[in-house]
Write an enzyme that holds these catalytic residues in place. Structure first.
Site, mmCIF file in Angstrom:
data_model
loop_
_atom_site.group_PDB
_atom_site.id
_atom_site.type_symbol
_atom_site.label_atom_id
_atom_site.label_comp_id
_atom_site.label_asym_id
_atom_site.label_seq_id
_atom_site.Cartn_x
_atom_site.Cartn_y
_atom_site.Cartn_z
ATOM 1 N N LYS A 1 0.852 -1.202 0.000
ATOM 2 C CA LYS A 1 0.000 0.000 0.000
ATOM 3 C C LYS A 1 0.887 1.250 0.000
ATOM 4 O O LYS A 1 0.700 2.148 -0.821
ATOM 5 C CB LYS A 1 -0.894 0.014 1.238
ATOM 6 C CG LYS A 1 -1.573 1.352 1.512
ATOM 7 C CD LYS A 1 -2.468 1.328 2.735
ATOM 8 C CE LYS A 1 -1.771 1.593 4.017
ATOM 9 N NZ LYS A 1 -1.487 3.004 4.312
ATOM 10 N N ASN A 2 1.874 1.269 0.876
ATOM 11 C CA ASN A 2 2.661 2.495 1.075
ATOM 12 C C ASN A 2 3.713 2.709 0.004
ATOM 13 O O ASN A 2 4.430 3.702 0.032
ATOM 14 C CB ASN A 2 3.280 2.502 2.473
ATOM 15 C CG ASN A 2 2.202 2.691 3.528
ATOM 16 O OD1 ASN A 2 1.063 3.025 3.210
ATOM 17 N ND2 ASN A 2 2.548 2.457 4.775
ATOM 18 N N ARG B 1 -8.661 -0.567 4.162
ATOM 19 C CA ARG B 1 -7.727 0.436 3.631
ATOM 20 C C ARG B 1 -6.361 -0.183 3.368
ATOM 21 O O ARG B 1 -5.625 0.248 2.485
ATOM 22 C CB ARG B 1 -7.569 1.593 4.631
ATOM 23 C CG ARG B 1 -8.830 2.367 4.877
ATOM 24 C CD ARG B 1 -8.566 3.615 5.661
ATOM 25 N NE ARG B 1 -7.494 4.392 5.029
ATOM 26 C CZ ARG B 1 -7.036 5.547 5.503
ATOM 27 N NH1 ARG B 1 -7.562 6.036 6.609
ATOM 28 N NH2 ARG B 1 -6.077 6.204 4.889
ATOM 29 N N ASP C 1 4.108 0.673 12.361
ATOM 30 C CA ASP C 1 2.922 0.024 11.771
ATOM 31 C C ASP C 1 2.724 -1.402 12.265
ATOM 32 O O ASP C 1 1.728 -2.028 11.925
ATOM 33 C CB ASP C 1 3.025 0.023 10.241
ATOM 34 C CG ASP C 1 2.892 1.423 9.684
ATOM 35 O OD1 ASP C 1 3.162 1.627 8.489
ATOM 36 O OD2 ASP C 1 2.542 2.330 10.459
ATOM 37 N N ARG D 1 -0.746 14.592 12.986
ATOM 38 C CA ARG D 1 -0.164 14.330 11.645
ATOM 39 C C ARG D 1 0.038 15.628 10.854
ATOM 40 O O ARG D 1 -0.533 15.840 9.796
ATOM 41 C CB ARG D 1 -1.041 13.352 10.867
ATOM 42 C CG ARG D 1 -1.499 12.114 11.578
ATOM 43 C CD ARG D 1 -0.565 10.927 11.608
ATOM 44 N NE ARG D 1 -0.047 10.448 10.373
ATOM 45 C CZ ARG D 1 -0.544 9.448 9.641
ATOM 46 N NH1 ARG D 1 -1.676 8.917 9.998
ATOM 47 N NH2 ARG D 1 0.059 9.023 8.558
ATOM 48 N N CYS E 1 -5.813 12.460 12.288
ATOM 49 C CA CYS E 1 -6.520 11.178 12.188
ATOM 50 C C CYS E 1 -6.457 10.545 13.572
ATOM 51 O O CYS E 1 -5.922 11.117 14.519
ATOM 52 C CB CYS E 1 -5.871 10.293 11.131
ATOM 53 S SG CYS E 1 -4.293 9.657 11.639
HETATM 54 C C1 EPZ Z 1 3.943 7.065 6.613
HETATM 55 O O1 EPZ Z 1 3.103 8.056 7.181
HETATM 56 C C2 EPZ Z 1 3.062 5.840 6.395
HETATM 57 N N1 EPZ Z 1 2.005 6.157 5.446
HETATM 58 C C3 EPZ Z 1 2.470 5.397 7.733
HETATM 59 O O2 EPZ Z 1 1.718 4.212 7.492
HETATM 60 C C4 EPZ Z 1 3.609 5.076 8.682
HETATM 61 O O3 EPZ Z 1 3.067 4.737 9.946
HETATM 62 C C5 EPZ Z 1 4.534 6.307 8.823
HETATM 63 O O4 EPZ Z 1 4.991 6.726 7.521
HETATM 64 C C6 EPZ Z 1 5.753 6.012 9.680
HETATM 65 O O5 EPZ Z 1 6.459 4.953 9.141
HETATM 66 C C7 EPZ Z 1 2.297 6.119 4.119
HETATM 67 O O6 EPZ Z 1 3.412 5.859 3.709
HETATM 68 C C8 EPZ Z 1 1.157 6.420 3.187
HETATM 69 P P1 EPZ Z 1 5.793 10.349 8.892
HETATM 70 P P2 EPZ Z 1 3.638 9.580 7.283
HETATM 71 O O7 EPZ Z 1 5.751 11.627 8.146
HETATM 72 O O8 EPZ Z 1 4.561 9.862 6.182
HETATM 73 C C9 EPZ Z 1 5.704 13.790 12.110
HETATM 74 C C10 EPZ Z 1 -0.099 2.776 7.729
HETATM 75 O O9 EPZ Z 1 -0.596 2.252 8.729
HETATM 76 N N2 EPZ Z 1 5.589 14.740 11.007
HETATM 77 O O10 EPZ Z 1 6.954 9.444 8.671
HETATM 78 O O11 EPZ Z 1 2.456 10.462 7.456
HETATM 79 C C11 EPZ Z 1 4.484 12.888 12.249
HETATM 80 O O12 EPZ Z 1 3.466 13.536 12.991
HETATM 81 C C12 EPZ Z 1 0.305 4.229 7.768
HETATM 82 O O13 EPZ Z 1 0.119 2.185 6.638
HETATM 83 C C13 EPZ Z 1 5.616 16.105 11.293
HETATM 84 O O14 EPZ Z 1 5.707 16.500 12.439
HETATM 85 O O15 EPZ Z 1 4.452 9.539 8.633
HETATM 86 C C14 EPZ Z 1 5.042 11.675 12.954
HETATM 87 O O16 EPZ Z 1 5.082 11.946 14.347
HETATM 88 C C15 EPZ Z 1 -0.037 4.875 9.093
HETATM 89 N N3 EPZ Z 1 5.508 16.991 10.268
HETATM 90 C C16 EPZ Z 1 6.476 11.592 12.425
HETATM 91 O O17 EPZ Z 1 6.754 12.864 11.821
HETATM 92 C C17 EPZ Z 1 5.400 16.584 8.960
HETATM 93 O O18 EPZ Z 1 5.327 17.441 8.053
HETATM 94 C C18 EPZ Z 1 6.690 10.536 11.339
HETATM 95 O O19 EPZ Z 1 5.605 10.670 10.455
HETATM 96 C C19 EPZ Z 1 5.387 15.192 8.688
HETATM 97 C C20 EPZ Z 1 5.494 14.299 9.730
#
Ligand code: EPZ
Length: 419
Positions: A22-23, A398, A306, A122, A117
């Site tokens: 998916k990702n 999803r 995850d 996020r 969410c």
């Molecule tokens: C990706 O989400 C994945 N989704 C998530 O999978 C996964 O849990 C996550 O990476 C961590 O591995 C997809 O790839 C579509 P991050 P993402 O940006 O990119 C903070 C699933 O279950 N952050 O790596 O949204 C954020 O709040 C989903 O398949 C900021 O502060 O996660 C988090 O605490 C859930 N500002 C941390 O960084 C930003 O602009 C890491 O989030 C972006 C992120």
């Protein structure tokens, strides 16, 4: 709406095939915006998030055909509407990945803020800040991101923290920027490598793939290609935990086990016998009860957030005490109260849940809240005595392709029923 009913207590056994990631599918679908000709994707999973992405692209003027052999033909080369509406973005946060490609290809974009969410606020501040460093002007008002960039100029970008989709947004934008972009502290997830490999096949020039420093030399244009999406390591790991929690033995095929070392290490720690060969993994508990294991989630290649909820369900029935610390998201514990209603002995303190393994859980009527929390409830239901009913299974759809069919193949007594 649908719900799942599970009659637990049966050890799983058999073989299943992992679907495409998916990702990895989502960013690659958004990368189709960058190409001057259509792309054809194979091994894309049948998930609602993929359908949502296709709907969003179609809303912007893209066309797609699901071919007979399940190949997905996507033509996003001539978008007519550069707005990603709230009504679609709110259902899938990853829609933010439309921003980088549209900005790079068309020079302007209007994208709804995704909002929070169940697992956290996020924010997308790192997405916006890094695109501004490439020369974009970005304004946020009335819940939308208004971005403009006559030309994106390559730059040295330093991410304060590792972020998967912000890394993906930036690297996609950088492929068509003038000059070279270097991304420091880039996320290294296998799905990012898959995106980079696909972009390079389309004509991009990305170096350092799989490391925390990505160098992208901007090019004039990219072309559509045929590409096969990598297998879903989180889906595969979830089924391995399903076997472990029921003291069963299964084989998962079509998986790159090299991308799962942190999870496989923990499964060995709980007492599973793990065999990896070619592109499959066999887990055999030999009928044993799992042993409790401590977990701290982190960024790749460490233990993935995850898989946190799934291992919490496993620890709930494992032998001994354990702790699980969630270091990535601030509220990824929605499964805790539901597991407690099944008799799990879990205490949440800050971002750590302390587990005391119990001999068995009892089936209950549960509510799914987010994708991976829902998966942990299914795992608990498979292990529990009696019947478990899980409502709002759209959360599961999803990220898990026909979950009840795959679990039935492994001997689970599980049915999807209309509410
Ligand atoms: C990706 O989400 C994945 N989704 C998530 O999978 C996964 O849990 C996550 O990476 C961590 O591995 C997809 O790839 C579509 P991050 P993402 O940006 O990119 C903070 C699933 O279950 N952050 O790596 O949204 C954020 O709040 C989903 O398949 C900021 O502060 O996660 C988090 O605490 C859930 N500002 C941390 O960084 C930003 O602009 C890491 O989030 C972006 C992120």
């Amino acid at each position: 709406m649908y719900k799942l009913t599970i009659h637990g207590g049966k050890a799983l056994s058999g073989t299943i095939k992992t679907a495409g990631s998916k990702n990895s599918s989502l960013p690659i679908l958004f990368a189709s915006i960058l190409a001057d000709t259509p792309i054809t994707l194979t091994n894309t999973p049948h998930l609602s998030d993929v359908s949502t992405t296709l709907r969003l692209l179609m809303n912007m003027g893209a066309e797609f055909i699901l071919e007979s052999d399940n190949a997905l033909f996507v033509d996003s080369s001539k978008l007519t509407n550069l707005v990603a509406d709230y009504h679609l973005v709110k259902t899938m946060r990853a829609s933010i990945l439309v921003l980088g490609p549209i900005l790079a290809k068309y020079g302007r974009a209007k994208v709804s803020l995704p909002g929070g969410c169940a697992i956290g606020t996020r924010p997308v501040d790192l997405h916006l800040k890094s695109l501004e460093e490439l020369g974009a002007t970005i304004e946020v008002k009335n819940g939308y991101i208004y971005a403009q960039a006559k030309t994106l100029i390559g730059a040295e970008i330093y991410f304060d923290q590792v972020t998967v989709t912000a890394t993906e947004n930036l690297l996609m934008a950088a492929t068509l920027a003038k000059g070279t972009t270097t991304i420091h502290n880039a996320a290294q997830e296998p799905e990012i490598c898959d995106l980079c490999n696909c972009l390079n096949k389309m004509g991009a020039k990305i170096f350092g793939i799989g490391t925390s420093i990505l160098v992208i030399e901007g090019v004039e244009s990219l072309n559509g290609v045929s590409y096969s999406v990598c297998p879903d390591r989180i889906e595969a790991a979830t089924y391995l935990v399903a076997a472990a929690i029921t003291s069963g033995s299964i084989t998962v095929k079509n998986i790159r086990y090299q991308s799962m070392r942190a999870v496989l290490g923990k499964l060995i720690e709980i007492g599973a016998d793990i065999k990896t060969r070619n592109n499959s993994i066999t887990l055999d508990m030999k009928g044993r009860r799992p042993k409790a294991v401590n977990i701290k989630t982190s960024t790749y290649p460490n233990f993935p957030t995850d898989m946190q909820a799934q291992f919490t369900a496993l620890n709930a029935i494992a032998e001994g005490h354990s702790s699980i610390t969630e270091n990535i998201f601030e509220n990824r514990f929605m499964h805790i109260p539901e597991l407690a209603r099944m008799g799990a002995d879990l205490t949440l303190e800050g971002n750590t849940v302390f587990c005391r393994g119990v001999e068995s859980l009892t089936g209950a009527h549960l509510m799914a809240t987010d994708l991976r929390a829902s998966a942990s409830l299914v795992l608990a239901g498979l292990a529990a005595n009696g019947t478990t009913t899980i409502e709002r299974v759209y959360h599961l759809d999803r990220g898990y392709e026909t979950i009840e069919e795959k679990l039935k193949l492994l001997g689970a007594q599980i049915e999807r029923v209309q509410d």
